[in-house]
Design an enzyme around this catalytic site. Structure first.
Site, mmCIF file in Angstrom:
data_model
loop_
_atom_site.group_PDB
_atom_site.id
_atom_site.type_symbol
_atom_site.label_atom_id
_atom_site.label_comp_id
_atom_site.label_asym_id
_atom_site.label_seq_id
_atom_site.Cartn_x
_atom_site.Cartn_y
_atom_site.Cartn_z
ATOM 1 N N GLU A 49 -5.397 18.674 -16.568
ATOM 2 C CA GLU A 49 -3.556 19.945 -16.752
ATOM 3 C C GLU A 49 -3.784 21.051 -17.494
ATOM 4 O O GLU A 49 -2.782 20.704 -17.988
ATOM 5 C CB GLU A 49 -2.707 18.744 -15.839
ATOM 6 C CG GLU A 49 -1.267 19.559 -15.825
ATOM 7 C CD GLU A 49 -0.275 18.995 -14.792
ATOM 8 O OE1 GLU A 49 -0.121 17.977 -14.452
ATOM 9 O OE2 GLU A 49 1.131 19.572 -15.608
ATOM 10 N N HIS A 84 9.739 20.476 -9.893
ATOM 11 C CA HIS A 84 9.417 19.228 -10.848
ATOM 12 C C HIS A 84 10.575 19.215 -12.670
ATOM 13 O O HIS A 84 10.775 17.503 -12.352
ATOM 14 C CB HIS A 84 8.254 18.169 -11.375
ATOM 15 C CG HIS A 84 6.650 18.307 -9.526
ATOM 16 N ND1 HIS A 84 7.158 18.851 -8.601
ATOM 17 C CD2 HIS A 84 6.723 16.369 -9.172
ATOM 18 C CE1 HIS A 84 6.576 17.970 -7.665
ATOM 19 N NE2 HIS A 84 6.812 16.589 -7.848
ATOM 20 N N HIS A 115 12.006 10.130 -5.135
ATOM 21 C CA HIS A 115 11.334 11.618 -6.187
ATOM 22 C C HIS A 115 11.442 12.391 -5.311
ATOM 23 O O HIS A 115 12.163 13.372 -5.552
ATOM 24 C CB HIS A 115 9.695 10.864 -6.260
ATOM 25 C CG HIS A 115 9.219 11.384 -7.043
ATOM 26 N ND1 HIS A 115 9.393 13.029 -7.997
ATOM 27 C CD2 HIS A 115 7.648 12.754 -6.483
ATOM 28 C CE1 HIS A 115 8.544 13.893 -8.275
ATOM 29 N NE2 HIS A 115 7.694 13.401 -7.202
ATOM 30 N N ARG A 126 -2.885 23.677 -12.989
ATOM 31 C CA ARG A 126 -2.899 22.225 -12.156
ATOM 32 C C ARG A 126 -0.899 21.867 -12.118
ATOM 33 O O ARG A 126 -0.804 21.768 -11.195
ATOM 34 C CB ARG A 126 -3.499 21.284 -12.907
ATOM 35 C CG ARG A 126 -3.110 19.649 -11.843
ATOM 36 C CD ARG A 126 -3.926 18.484 -11.992
ATOM 37 N NE ARG A 126 -3.790 17.240 -11.803
ATOM 38 C CZ ARG A 126 -4.081 16.316 -11.810
ATOM 39 N NH1 ARG A 126 -5.655 16.554 -12.200
ATOM 40 N NH2 ARG A 126 -3.505 15.147 -11.099
ATOM 41 N N GLU A 131 7.405 16.997 -0.775
ATOM 42 C CA GLU A 131 6.381 17.349 -1.386
ATOM 43 C C GLU A 131 4.799 18.417 0.049
ATOM 44 O O GLU A 131 4.632 19.395 -0.921
ATOM 45 C CB GLU A 131 5.175 15.935 -1.577
ATOM 46 C CG GLU A 131 5.883 15.543 -3.360
ATOM 47 C CD GLU A 131 5.882 15.529 -4.262
ATOM 48 O OE1 GLU A 131 4.961 17.207 -3.744
ATOM 49 O OE2 GLU A 131 6.637 15.707 -5.091
ATOM 50 N N HIS A 150 12.366 16.048 -11.583
ATOM 51 C CA HIS A 150 12.521 14.989 -13.194
ATOM 52 C C HIS A 150 13.746 14.257 -13.943
ATOM 53 O O HIS A 150 13.695 13.545 -13.973
ATOM 54 C CB HIS A 150 10.852 14.884 -13.820
ATOM 55 C CG HIS A 150 9.933 14.579 -13.631
ATOM 56 N ND1 HIS A 150 8.581 15.495 -14.221
ATOM 57 C CD2 HIS A 150 9.529 14.375 -12.589
ATOM 58 C CE1 HIS A 150 7.839 14.698 -13.582
ATOM 59 N NE2 HIS A 150 8.363 14.043 -12.378
ATOM 60 N N ASN A 162 3.778 21.468 -9.915
ATOM 61 C CA ASN A 162 4.826 21.016 -9.802
ATOM 62 C C ASN A 162 6.287 21.960 -9.825
ATOM 63 O O ASN A 162 6.961 21.631 -10.388
ATOM 64 C CB ASN A 162 4.523 20.548 -11.492
ATOM 65 C CG ASN A 162 4.164 19.581 -12.280
ATOM 66 O OD1 ASN A 162 4.148 18.071 -11.185
ATOM 67 N ND2 ASN A 162 3.076 19.612 -13.255
ATOM 68 N N LYS A 194 -4.066 20.990 -2.750
ATOM 69 C CA LYS A 194 -4.016 20.048 -3.810
ATOM 70 C C LYS A 194 -5.467 19.848 -4.821
ATOM 71 O O LYS A 194 -5.619 19.981 -5.457
ATOM 72 C CB LYS A 194 -3.490 18.335 -3.745
ATOM 73 C CG LYS A 194 -3.238 17.866 -5.374
ATOM 74 C CD LYS A 194 -2.206 17.002 -5.697
ATOM 75 C CE LYS A 194 -2.488 16.267 -6.713
ATOM 76 N NZ LYS A 194 -0.668 14.929 -6.946
ATOM 77 N N ARG A 225 -11.886 -1.457 -20.482
ATOM 78 C CA ARG A 225 -11.771 0.307 -20.452
ATOM 79 C C ARG A 225 -12.083 0.915 -18.996
ATOM 80 O O ARG A 225 -13.320 1.905 -19.092
ATOM 81 C CB ARG A 225 -12.963 0.864 -21.375
ATOM 82 C CG ARG A 225 -12.307 -0.076 -22.428
ATOM 83 C CD ARG A 225 -13.193 0.596 -24.336
ATOM 84 N NE ARG A 225 -13.027 -0.356 -25.453
ATOM 85 C CZ ARG A 225 -13.384 -1.495 -25.579
ATOM 86 N NH1 ARG A 225 -14.731 -1.844 -24.869
ATOM 87 N NH2 ARG A 225 -13.166 -1.792 -26.985
ATOM 88 N N LYS A 232 -4.388 11.114 -11.614
ATOM 89 C CA LYS A 232 -2.558 11.001 -11.984
ATOM 90 C C LYS A 232 -2.342 9.435 -11.679
ATOM 91 O O LYS A 232 -2.162 8.643 -11.293
ATOM 92 C CB LYS A 232 -2.165 11.759 -12.012
ATOM 93 C CG LYS A 232 -1.859 12.731 -12.798
ATOM 94 C CD LYS A 232 -1.004 14.266 -12.870
ATOM 95 C CE LYS A 232 -1.312 15.102 -13.307
ATOM 96 N NZ LYS A 232 0.184 16.080 -13.321
#
Lengths: 387, 387
Positions: free
Chosen positions: A254, A265, A282, A258, A202, A269, A262, A244, A138, A160
């Site tokens: 997010e 993106h 990417h 946030r 980026e 994606h 993207n 960032k 956990r 993330k």
């Protein structure tokens, strides 16, 4: 460089302010590539990160002989029990199997909740090792040591973590903040040109969508960045992480702002998904995605043609692709529909409404389709430039 | 019942105070077993839980025909898109495969980040569906509808989610708080006696380790609880949840006090692990674990023999086992060594130092071995009673 973005010294760490989950990013030269002369650095870092238990050092089979083994020797010398975990190199391995490999190794080594996971590698190692740390008993401590430009400016800030699923990228994951990040500029010396350019995508994203001054600096500094000049790199990485960190600090999970990170993106994606992950890097997919998002923004009258032109030019100078792959509108829509920004089936896009300024917005189908169906695909770039 | 533990009405929900992750536990009669007459209840509950998107209703193949289908019909009628996900019934299925089943179904139904996972079932469904919610697109909303006594008093409070690994129970998981909990007392009417008793083990645990008044009330109320008297059950469940909520509120991530909730669990987890999970119910293993922990506490002079005697008597009255299985000291130690409370290889035990009072402590090997090697095993009970 403009006066409001002074060149920082490498010895001043950058704070990511997240309350009791705050942490520091150290930008330095040598701790990963030449660990024996950086024992004091690592010793202080582990103390700062509250590292009291054993270390699971996760890296890939390319980096293990290059940096991993020497680092593990140093960590052992510093008094830690070290469990090295080597995974295969490549985005196509960023899946449940890699996660299991890491968990199995941690359990077989009987690591307890005081353990710290050290992720040494690019975004794949960082995301999967971070998710392994988030879910081991956990949640255990986690230190990021990103060795690609992309990971240094993107995945090392914000917590993330996750893995890909056959039905979508990063669909399974968690938010789990690292206790600290170590960026060693010297690891970029051996980064292949294509991967280096993907990281620059980026960096350019931060300028184009969040900071006009930084974008202008990048236009000026790109030749030095392409030569991997330490001074230019330090500023580019630091300013990217700052931008960032500022957004993540105001919206860790997010729910709002946030999403601005993207830019490019949603289209990107879809490109990665449609091509089966791995044939496009990417950052390459994001570069094209930014051109498409800029063209969409221009089509909606949000931004002037000169901004699109400058974005396309800067991406091209950085050696990045700017033309979308040949996909049908249906394919685009299918791959975009699993985008995590989607809400109740409605796609939302990050659009620029000026250089260094952006917003999240839903878009009418007709406007979107005009961008998706531009033929030939190169006309989209012309459109971005000419509209 | 003593004056300081008045019988609550079922219409007053219990607050689990965790800052911006706070939520309410509703103890009621009928919303799960007779949903059509509880449309207003569910409608208010979903509003309270911020449920704006689709619902993934996760349940097992025993409960789907009994409650799940009617609930899904009601939720559809309330205007929600409902994705029913049925998993097999049993602790042996609480693994990565069940997690994948849930994630796959959510992705195939194209659920986005506004989705809410509703976990209808016992601890297995709650833990795995909760972990699926914690890790789906880095976390979605989650509502617990526990249908076993054990889940109602234990796993529905505190946000622990996870799956078992071949090398240890609950080794992979996350903390993820539900947005709300619905306890329907009428679901206990069909619970098999053995599972019901296993739930009583955790109820007794709260009294023995945290609240002497509650323990004394349980000694008095056990006959009514065994008849599943609604009034006695309401108090037993509410007081158990209150005690757990109070501790979880002060230590959400189990860095300190929360470990007190694990009275009997270090021994209990070893019993479950050594038997391969499933032949002992969790509550049965905890019952024996409490007897062993009490015997250890008595051996260390922390608690009087009368307390051990009352604990053994109450457990036996509830229909629970009190004698440990026949394992060697080596087997005990091997299975206890993966306990998540262990730190740097040192086991820590929750010991009672009086009725309703406990502490976490390391224990000398000789004292531990004396308890582990008691032969015949029944002598441990005698020892707990006679020391």
């Amino acid at each position: 460089m403009t006066p409001d973005s002074p060149m920082p010294s490498t010895d001043r760490p950058l704070l990511v302010a997240l309350g009791d989950r705050s942490y520091l990013i150290h930008i330095a030269d040598g701790p990963v590539s030449g660990p024996p002369s950086h024992a004091a650095f690592w010793s202080a870092l582990f103390a700062e990160c509250g590292t009291v238990g054993d270390l699971a050092v996760v890296t890939n089979d390319t980096l293990a002989p290059r940096y991993g083994e020497a680092l593990c020797r140093l960590f052992t010398k510093l008094g830690y029990r070290v469990v090295p975990i080597v995974v295969p190199d490549g985005e196509r391995f960023k899946n449940a199997e890699m996660l299991d490999t890491i968990h199995d190794a941690m359990l077989e080594a009987r690591l307890d909740r005081t353990a710290t996971v050290v992720a040494l590698g690019g975004g794949v190692v960082g995301d999967v090792a971070g998710f392994a740390a988030a879910t081991y008993q956990r949640g255990v401590r986690f230190i990021q040591v990103p060795t690609t430009l992309l990971a240094q400016v993107d995945s090392s800030v914000g917590g993330k973590t996750g893995i890909n699923h056959p039905l979508g990228k990063n669909m399974i994951g968690a938010f789990h903040q690292p206790r600290g990040v170590v960026v060693d500029l010297s690891t970029l010396d051996t980064l292949p040109a294509r991967e280096y350019a993907a990281g620059l995508a980026e960096v350019i994203k931060y300028g184009a969508s969040l900071d006009a001054t930084f974008f202008t600096w990048l236009e000026d500094a790109m030749p030095r960045l392409l030569m991997r000049d330490r001074g230019a790199l330090t500023h580019a990485i630091r300013r990217s992480c700052e931008l960032k960190a500022e957004i993540v600090g105001s919206d860790e999970r997010e729910s709002g702002r946030r999403a601005l990170l993207n830019f490019g993106h949603t289209f990107g994606h879809a490109i990665e998904g449609a091509s089966g992950y791995g044939s496009w890097l990417h950052g390459e997919a994001v570069a094209v995605g930014m051109v498409m998002a800029a063209a969409l923004s221009a089509k909606l009258g949000l931004v002037e043609q000169s901004v699109c032109r400058r974005l396309v030019a800067l991406l091209a100078t950085a050696g990045l692709p700017v033309e979308p792959p040949r996909l049908s509108v249906e394919e685009w829509r299918r791959w975009m529909s699993t985008d995590k920004k989607a809400e109740r089936g409605r796609l939302r896009f990050v659009l620029i409404d000026g250089l260094g300024s952006s917003r999240v917005s839903q878009v009418d189908d007709a406007d979107l389709d005009a961008v998706l169906s531009a033929r030939p695909e190169s006309s989209l770039v012309d459109q971005a430039v000419v509209v």
